[in-house]
Design an enzyme around this catalytic site. Structure first.
Site, short mmCIF file in Angstrom:
data_model
loop_
_atom_site.label_atom_id
_atom_site.label_comp_id
_atom_site.label_asym_id
_atom_site.label_seq_id
_atom_site.Cartn_x
_atom_site.Cartn_y
_atom_site.Cartn_z
N CYS A 50 -2.42 -0.07 7.52
CA CYS A 50 -1.66 1.18 7.40
C CYS A 50 -1.82 2.05 8.64
CB CYS A 50 -2.08 1.91 6.13
SG CYS A 50 -1.62 0.98 4.65
N GLU B 65 0.98 3.89 1.83
CA GLU B 65 1.51 4.33 3.14
C GLU B 65 2.68 3.46 3.57
OE1 GLU B 65 -1.65 3.57 2.31
OE2 GLU B 65 -3.08 4.38 3.74
N CYS C 202 -6.27 2.01 5.71
CA CYS C 202 -6.86 0.74 6.14
C CYS C 202 -6.26 0.36 7.50
CB CYS C 202 -6.59 -0.35 5.10
SG CYS C 202 -4.91 -1.03 5.17
N HIS D 116 0.85 -1.19 0.00
CA HIS D 116 0.00 0.00 0.00
C HIS D 116 0.90 1.25 0.00
CE1 HIS D 116 -3.98 -1.82 1.79
NE2 HIS D 116 -3.53 -2.51 0.76
#
Lengths: 147, 147
Positions: free
Chosen positions: A79, A48, A76, A46
């Site tokens: 993260c 992040e 999410c 992801h």
């Protein structure tokens, strides 16, 4: 946030869900990341996480104190947990995650297990742009799968 | 779980908080990991994340379906989120995280945003061993800082 949007467009050009993030310390961008889950075939990739990984490597510290993460979509749980673990001070995000009706982000950030608090801000200024990027991406995906 | 404990001892020998994980598919260990946050100076380097990263690379898939992760300590929110994102089927853990009185792990796993359910099992058989590893580590840390 404009720089995070630039990152999300890098994901878009690679046919990945367009999410981007940047980490800022002392008014300077110290790390950037965009979602590359499909290309890397890695569930961790992801935006992040990519940015936090780079920032830790850059500062040679697992503590990213006094840093702010700008991300185009509400983080999410993975993260959000990573942001807390890295002791990031502030999250500024663009679009709300429409699949997240469980307030998990808030619950994770309110947890006092780490004795660290992270501020959460949604920027209304860029909400529409960040949201439109995602909506258009999924609309095109649906259209091309119909063809 | 014995293999996850072996991993946690690798962390211990490196003076890291002793947490270990293994990922199993079709009764074979496909990835191993131990906590190396201090050595790598990276907030992401929890045992579970290290193992998930390796498993994705090995299977060349971000979906670790039909996999079980064995971990010596109850996963933190970052790791729980990563386990969900990777579509891991089952978590078996040893020790309870005593700082976690917020049921965040359960809340994260119950979230239906990913349309994926992950089973959570605490193994009583290895609870004491996993817990003792951590307790002794922190006790020694405190003693040596007193000296």
């Amino acid at each position: 946030m404009e720089e995070a949007i630039k990152e999300s467009k890098k994901a878009l050009r690679r046919n990945e869900v367009p999410i981007g993030a940047v980490i800022v310390k002392d008014e300077k961008i110290i790390a950037r990341g965009f979602n590359k889950r499909e290309k890397t075939k890695n569930a961790l990739a992801h935006a992040e996480i990519v940015a936090i990984n780079k920032a830790c490597n850059k500062l040679k510290d697992w503590r990213l104190e006094d840093c702010t993460i700008y991300v185009t979509l509400e983080p999410c749980p993975m993260c959000a947990g990573a942001i807390l673990n890295a002791r990031i001070k502030r999250i500024v995000y663009g679009a709300k995650d429409k699949t997240a009706n469980d307030e998990l982000l808030e619950k994770i950030l309110q947890s006092n297990r780490l004795n660290h608090k992270c501020e959460l801000v949604q920027t209304s200024e860029y909400e529409k742009d960040c949201s439109a990027l995602l909506t258009n991406f999924f609309k095109e995906k649906r259209n091309s799968s119909k063809k």
